[in-house]
Scaffold this motif. Sequence first.
Motif: not given
Length: 401
Positions: A230-239
Amino acid sequence: MTTTFQVEAPLSDRAVLALSAACGFAVATLYYSQPLLPSIASDFGGATYAQGAIAMLTQLGYALGLLLFGPLGDRLDRRQMITALLLANMLGAVFCASSANLPWLLLSSALLGLTAVSAQIIIPAVSGLADPARRGHTVGRLMSGLFAGTLLARTVSGYVGAHAGWRTMFVIAAVLDVFLIVLVWLSLPASRPTTDLTYPHLLASLGQLFMQQRLLREACLSGFMLFAAFNVLWGALAILLLKQPYGYGSDVAGLFGLVGIVGMFSSASIGRLTDRYGGRRVVVSAALLIIVAFIFIAGSAYGLWALIAGVVVLDLGSRANLVANQTRLYTSLPHARGRLNTVFMTCYFLGGAVGSTVGTLAANHYGWPGVAAAGALCALFTLMGISGFRAKERRRSLEAL
């Protein structure tokens, strides 16, 4: 020696609703920074490593807070504990807002995570007051509030960051902590201990529970891996949204939190499915959903519809993972709910910290395909691990014949 005192008065539906909201606001402090990471890094010299470090330290702090404070939920009055945690969390938010340099912000982020564990004191407490036949449904209602906090935190912080600056968001977070203290005192009854173990023995018992309870080990594995996904996406999304073909700022990145509102209302239903079919089946379904989600996310560079579909399915899978695992753990050892939750949620948020770091690295070096591959592999490892637990259970059953 352990005791089994418990508050007898059941909570009203209104109190459960209020505490569900408290769970959401309490956990939201973990996620305010995610849509703001590019802006924060820009203010401190544009260092890309800062984006991953802030997200990682916040979640590592949360995991450490669970480890240090979670066991005390079985030993102290939970309402007083939550008040102390919220006061400390308010200080962490103020320190974030006033940070003059990156090292101070990193330390403040760790403190913010360390003291953001109030929801994980509330949930076991309310679970102990629920009708056993409806425990999954009650936990699901609390999780609906918690997940609402994770989603709306990103949306609100993205908007505030774009229009008032990222520091303003942390000031708002400090004010919200005062509101939460009042809400908890009005809704959560005082509690008595369910154990008389000393604090060192409580901490030692965490390792003993992990070694003795096979169900706990399985839940920790799936919780770690699927929350990492889940956090793979949310850690990357803004970037990734900042880059082409999108070029979106923090306000639009935060709005993606609203995409997951479709799944937010599913938590109570997931709890009922867990009551009916068992936690393992629901967790397996969650892992499969997350793999499907990252298949969509792999095509996000070519169409916004793929990203939206991926976020919706990923959110649903993540909810199913958490609700099913917590529900089945709470039924196993009633006198140790706080400690079981501590071990599970510590592993869960360690997975989140790892996932956030992997996500930022994958986004900066490999783009959407790298993020999708990393997230899908996490879910695949979960299915392999559950298969291993099943095989061991079958062998033990055959040996017992």
